[in-house]
Design a protein around this motif. Structure first.
Motif, PDB file in Angstrom:
ATOM      1  N   LEU A  38      57.998  60.693  -5.016  1.00 14.89           N
ATOM      2  CA  LEU A  38      58.150  59.808  -3.861  1.00 14.89           C
ATOM      3  C   LEU A  38      59.533  60.003  -3.276  1.00 14.89           C
ATOM      4  N   THR A  39      59.605  60.043  -1.972  1.00 12.88           N
ATOM      5  CA  THR A  39      60.896  60.080  -1.314  1.00 12.88           C
ATOM      6  C   THR A  39      61.154  58.720  -0.671  1.00 12.88           C
ATOM      7  N   TYR A  40      62.360  58.222  -0.867  1.00 12.33           N
ATOM      8  CA  TYR A  40      62.758  56.944  -0.281  1.00 12.33           C
ATOM      9  C   TYR A  40      63.618  57.272   0.947  1.00 12.33           C
ATOM     10  N   ASP A  41      62.960  57.621   2.027  1.00 12.03           N
ATOM     11  CA  ASP A  41      63.673  58.149   3.196  1.00 12.03           C
ATOM     12  C   ASP A  41      63.931  57.096   4.270  1.00 12.03           C
ATOM     13  N   GLY A  42      64.203  55.900   3.847  1.00 14.44           N
ATOM     14  CA  GLY A  42      64.530  54.816   4.770  1.00 14.44           C
ATOM     15  C   GLY A  42      64.647  53.520   3.999  1.00 14.44           C
ATOM     16  N   VAL A  43      65.136  52.506   4.664  1.00 16.31           N
ATOM     17  CA  VAL A  43      65.387  51.219   4.017  1.00 16.31           C
ATOM     18  C   VAL A  43      64.118  50.630   3.412  1.00 16.31           C
ATOM     19  N   PHE A  44      62.989  50.782   4.098  1.00 17.01           N
ATOM     20  CA  PHE A  44      61.727  50.200   3.616  1.00 17.01           C
ATOM     21  C   PHE A  44      60.679  51.265   3.308  1.00 17.01           C
ATOM     22  N   ASP A  45      61.069  52.522   3.225  1.00 18.01           N
ATOM     23  CA  ASP A  45      60.103  53.621   3.161  1.00 18.01           C
ATOM     24  C   ASP A  45      59.988  54.246   1.773  1.00 18.01           C
ATOM     25  N   ASN A  61      68.074  56.433  -2.886  1.00 17.90           N
ATOM     26  CA  ASN A  61      68.226  54.991  -3.103  1.00 17.90           C
ATOM     27  C   ASN A  61      69.662  54.551  -2.831  1.00 17.90           C
ATOM     28  N   PHE A  62      70.619  55.341  -3.294  1.00 22.40           N
ATOM     29  CA  PHE A  62      72.023  55.019  -3.061  1.00 22.40           C
ATOM     30  C   PHE A  62      72.324  54.962  -1.558  1.00 22.40           C
ATOM     31  N   LEU A  63      71.817  55.927  -0.804  1.00 24.64           N
ATOM     32  CA  LEU A  63      72.061  55.957   0.642  1.00 24.64           C
ATOM     33  C   LEU A  63      71.383  54.778   1.347  1.00 24.64           C
ATOM     34  N   ASP A  64      70.157  54.460   0.930  1.00 24.83           N
ATOM     35  CA  ASP A  64      69.449  53.320   1.524  1.00 24.83           C
ATOM     36  C   ASP A  64      70.178  52.007   1.229  1.00 24.83           C
ATOM     37  N   ILE A  65      70.545  51.830  -0.027  1.00 24.34           N
ATOM     38  CA  ILE A  65      71.242  50.610  -0.451  1.00 24.34           C
ATOM     39  C   ILE A  65      72.604  50.508   0.241  1.00 24.34           C
ATOM     40  N   SER A  66      73.323  51.612   0.297  1.00 26.93           N
ATOM     41  CA  SER A  66      74.648  51.622   0.931  1.00 26.93           C
ATOM     42  C   SER A  66      74.561  51.281   2.412  1.00 26.93           C
ATOM     43  N   SER A  67      73.541  51.787   3.087  1.00 30.04           N
ATOM     44  CA  SER A  67      73.364  51.511   4.519  1.00 30.04           C
ATOM     45  C   SER A  67      73.116  50.026   4.759  1.00 30.04           C
ATOM     46  N   ILE A 176      69.256  41.022  12.320  1.00 23.03           N
ATOM     47  CA  ILE A 176      68.244  41.970  12.784  1.00 23.03           C
ATOM     48  C   ILE A 176      68.895  43.266  13.264  1.00 23.03           C
ATOM     49  N   ILE A 177      69.966  43.142  14.026  1.00 21.97           N
ATOM     50  CA  ILE A 177      70.678  44.339  14.496  1.00 21.97           C
ATOM     51  C   ILE A 177      71.204  45.133  13.302  1.00 21.97           C
ATOM     52  N   ALA A 178      71.750  44.430  12.319  1.00 24.82           N
ATOM     53  CA  ALA A 178      72.270  45.094  11.121  1.00 24.82           C
ATOM     54  C   ALA A 178      71.173  45.858  10.383  1.00 24.82           C
ATOM     55  N   LEU A 179      69.988  45.262  10.265  1.00 26.74           N
ATOM     56  CA  LEU A 179      68.878  45.955   9.583  1.00 26.74           C
ATOM     57  C   LEU A 179      68.409  47.176  10.355  1.00 26.74           C
ATOM     58  N   ILE A 180      68.322  47.063  11.662  1.00 26.82           N
ATOM     59  CA  ILE A 180      67.906  48.213  12.477  1.00 26.82           C
ATOM     60  C   ILE A 180      68.922  49.345  12.329  1.00 26.82           C
ATOM     61  N   LEU A 181      70.199  49.007  12.420  1.00 30.26           N
ATOM     62  CA  LEU A 181      71.244  50.025  12.247  1.00 30.26           C
ATOM     63  C   LEU A 181      71.204  50.625  10.839  1.00 30.26           C
ATOM     64  N   ALA A 182      70.948  49.802   9.840  1.00 31.17           N
ATOM     65  CA  ALA A 182      70.859  50.293   8.460  1.00 31.17           C
ATOM     66  C   ALA A 182      69.729  51.303   8.327  1.00 31.17           C
ATOM     67  N   GLU A 183      68.593  51.026   8.958  1.00 30.08           N
ATOM     68  CA  GLU A 183      67.451  51.956   8.913  1.00 30.08           C
ATOM     69  C   GLU A 183      67.815  53.284   9.568  1.00 30.08           C
ATOM     70  N   VAL A 184      68.446  53.222  10.719  1.00 25.94           N
ATOM     71  CA  VAL A 184      68.848  54.450  11.428  1.00 25.94           C
ATOM     72  C   VAL A 184      69.849  55.243  10.592  1.00 25.94           C
ATOM     73  N   ILE A 185      70.834  54.560  10.047  1.00 22.06           N
ATOM     74  CA  ILE A 185      71.855  55.230   9.230  1.00 22.06           C
ATOM     75  C   ILE A 185      71.226  55.837   7.977  1.00 22.06           C
ATOM     76  N   ALA A 186      70.377  55.071   7.295  1.00 21.31           N
ATOM     77  CA  ALA A 186      69.745  55.555   6.063  1.00 21.31           C
ATOM     78  C   ALA A 186      68.918  56.810   6.326  1.00 21.31           C
ATOM     79  N   LYS A 187      68.079  56.776   7.362  1.00 22.93           N
ATOM     80  CA  LYS A 187      67.252  57.955   7.678  1.00 22.93           C
ATOM     81  C   LYS A 187      68.121  59.158   8.019  1.00 22.93           C
ATOM     82  N   THR A 188      69.167  58.922   8.808  1.00 17.69           N
ATOM     83  CA  THR A 188      70.068  60.022   9.190  1.00 17.69           C
ATOM     84  C   THR A 188      70.743  60.615   7.953  1.00 17.69           C
TER      85      THR A 188
END
Length: 193
Positions: A38-45, A61-67, A176-188
């Motif tokens: 499994l790849t965890y390629d996003g905050v909720f993915d 996981n580290f990148l998702d959590i850090s974001s 909400i803005i923070a979560l959206i930015l976290a998702e973008v950062i994590a995926k990137t």
């Protein structure tokens, strides 16, 4: 059953217990990612992949959590100057628990069979033939996955509310803005590091 304990552990447990739980479930989630590819390629993915090493899973996981941590900490400090790093870190760790569980749903052979059938007949959807039982199983897995996503968001909201003393609706706009930015950062980060 103590629903508050399930949906808002941040108001019940000490930061040390939450941190220990968060670290343990992150390691377990990383082992799950490795063993089930499994790849965890996003905050909720959580998605099936070819080969995933334990270190790759841990890194994702580290990148998702850090974001999530970074964005929620910034939002928390804007809202409430006394927001503590440990509290936001615990939210970022513990809220991943449902994501690791939903990743287990991805290994269902019915999903693989249905996916192959749909992909095989993508140009001619009228030729898709699916057994009723397969559709029921896909529906149940989809509902469980949605529940896990909602549960993860509930953990984030409740933890953020407790950690930042959030009471006003406008504070949740920052959340909400923070979560959206976290998702973008994590995926990137996941796809570029």
């Amino acid at each position: 059953m103590n629903w508050k304990l399930i949906f808002n552990p941040f108001s019940k447990f000490s930061e040390i217990k939450l941190l220990a739980f968060g670290i343990v479930i992150t390691l377990i989630g990383s082992f799950i990612g490795h063993f089930l590819n499994l790849t965890y390629d996003g905050v909720f993915d959580a998605h099936l992949s070819k080969e995933v090493s334990f270190l790759q899973s841990l890194k994702e996981n580290f990148l998702d959590i850090s974001s999530v941590f970074l964005m929620l900490f910034i939002a928390g400090k804007i809202i409430y100057k006394k927001t503590r790093m440990i509290d936001i870190l615990n939210i970022s760790l513990v809220s991943r628990f449902p994501t690791y569980i939903s990743g287990l749903f991805a290994i269902n052979p019915v999903l693989e069979r249905v996916s192959k059938e749909v992909l095989k007949n993508m140009e001619h959807p009228e030729k898709i033939q699916l057994a009723t039982l397969d559709l029921v199983i896909v529906l149940i897995i989809s509902l469980l996955s949605i529940f896990m996503l909602v549960y993860s968001i509930i953990l984030l909201v409740n933890g953020f509310r407790v950690s930042t003393n959030t009471k006003k609706a406008k504070h949740f706009v920052f959340f909400i803005i923070a979560l959206i930015l976290a998702e973008v950062i994590a995926k990137t980060l996941v796809y570029n590091i």
